[in-house]
Motif scaffolding. Structure first.
Motif, mmCIF file in Angstrom:
data_model
loop_
_atom_site.group_PDB
_atom_site.id
_atom_site.type_symbol
_atom_site.label_atom_id
_atom_site.label_comp_id
_atom_site.label_asym_id
_atom_site.label_seq_id
_atom_site.Cartn_x
_atom_site.Cartn_y
_atom_site.Cartn_z
ATOM 1 N N VAL A 184 0.675 -1.190 -0.145
ATOM 2 C CA VAL A 184 0.011 -0.006 0.087
ATOM 3 C C VAL A 184 0.686 1.159 -0.133
ATOM 4 N N PRO A 185 0.798 2.151 -1.164
ATOM 5 C CA PRO A 185 1.868 3.063 -1.099
ATOM 6 C C PRO A 185 1.460 4.281 0.157
ATOM 7 N N ARG A 186 2.681 4.592 0.581
ATOM 8 C CA ARG A 186 2.694 5.427 1.840
ATOM 9 C C ARG A 186 1.782 6.638 1.722
ATOM 10 N N ALA A 187 1.579 7.200 0.747
ATOM 11 C CA ALA A 187 0.636 8.407 0.227
ATOM 12 C C ALA A 187 -0.582 8.224 0.817
ATOM 13 N N LEU A 188 -1.249 7.054 0.566
ATOM 14 C CA LEU A 188 -2.680 6.558 1.055
ATOM 15 C C LEU A 188 -2.802 6.511 2.687
ATOM 16 N N VAL A 189 -1.692 6.218 2.992
ATOM 17 C CA VAL A 189 -1.795 5.920 4.638
ATOM 18 C C VAL A 189 -1.629 7.523 5.038
ATOM 19 N N GLU A 190 -0.646 8.380 4.501
ATOM 20 C CA GLU A 190 -0.496 9.436 4.928
ATOM 21 C C GLU A 190 -1.873 10.405 4.826
ATOM 22 N N ARG A 191 -2.563 10.228 3.720
ATOM 23 C CA ARG A 191 -3.853 11.121 3.460
ATOM 24 C C ARG A 191 -4.828 10.622 4.443
ATOM 25 N N ALA A 192 -5.003 9.344 4.860
ATOM 26 C CA ALA A 192 -5.954 8.817 5.819
ATOM 27 C C ALA A 192 -5.565 9.403 7.249
ATOM 28 N N ILE A 193 -4.176 9.284 7.658
ATOM 29 C CA ILE A 193 -3.843 9.999 8.971
ATOM 30 C C ILE A 193 -4.295 11.574 8.848
ATOM 31 N N ALA A 194 -3.853 12.231 7.720
ATOM 32 C CA ALA A 194 -4.468 13.530 7.447
ATOM 33 C C ALA A 194 -5.923 13.750 7.980
ATOM 34 N N THR A 195 -6.579 12.843 7.257
ATOM 35 C CA THR A 195 -8.217 12.942 7.426
ATOM 36 C C THR A 195 -8.423 12.739 8.959
#
Ligand code: IYR
Length: 222
Positions: free
Chosen positions: A45-56
């Motif tokens: 899973v790309p880090r960017a997806l995890v990062e956006r979920a954390i930002a959300t």
């Protein structure tokens, strides 16, 4: 009205009632399709997806807007291995006598046991830490408010954000989970709140056949 701090204008998206109802139904259907997953694929899973979920998640309202949370995202295999080992050691104790018969009976429909292979299979483990207090720029302690509530709301948004992008997770709470602060070297004042394995469900994954309570049991109108 006198205000001590600056303000900015705010409004919500203008929608007709029909549009709102349509969105309400669609969002319910999306969220109602979410299930907690224990059988993960090792697909990256790309880090960017995890990062956006954390930002959300971090958009959650919080006591006095302190945002009293830290999300630690782990993809390193060695660290995941240490977390699995420590979690399984605790869970073995829990399932082997620490949990009451009543508790074990309540859990039976979920089919869980002490084994937690998902802690290594899932490409990411995201550990949400609750900051019982914060620090001012000068290092002095700053009080946080409604920490449990704030972190609970952030956790809910995190789960919704992951589901929205086709990812699965689980609210895993190995108990006790102090070991997470040690392995992840978190500072004093941070307490592990929930451990989320994040990834795609394994091919052919299955989940327990659970039903949700009907409206009549979750809401009262007066
Ligand atoms: N922490 C254990 C037990 C457990 C407890 C509850 I309450 C659950 O809803 C599910 C599991 C485990 O993770 O297996």
């Amino acid at each position: 009205m006198d205000r001590a701090s600056p303000t900015v204008p705010y409004s919500v998206e203008p929608l007709t009632e029909a549009e709102s109802i349509e969105r309400a139904e669609a969002f319910f259907d999306t969220m109602d399709a979410r299930r907690s997953v224990r059988d993960f694929s090792d697909r990256p899973v790309p880090r960017a997806l995890v990062e956006r979920a954390i930002a959300t998640a971090s958009t959650a309202p919080s006591g006095a807007h302190m945002q009293p949370w830290t999300f630690v995202a782990v993809s390193d295999a060695e660290t995941k291995g240490r977390i699995r080992e420590a979690a399984e050691a605790e869970e073995r104790e829990s399932y082997g006598g620490r949990m009451s018969d009543e508790w074990l009976e309540a859990l039976a429909p979920l089919g869980t046991d002490w084994r937690k292979p998902f802690l290594e299979t899932a490409p990411w483990l995201v550990v949400l830490f609750a900051q019982r207090w914060g620090r001012r720029p000068d290092g002095a302690k700053r009080k946080h408010y409604y920490v449990q509530e704030s972190c609970g709301i952030a956790a809910g948004l995190f789960i919704a954000a992951l589901h929205h992008v086709g990812l699965a997770t689980l609210t895993h709470t190995p108990s006790p989970m102090r070991f997470l602060g040690e392995i992840l070297e978190r500072p004093d004042g941070e307490a592990p709140f929930i451990l989320f394995p994040v990834g795609y469900p394994a091919e052919g994954a299955r989940v327990p056949d659970l039903k949700r309570k009907p409206m009549s049991e979750v809401a009262v109108w007066r």
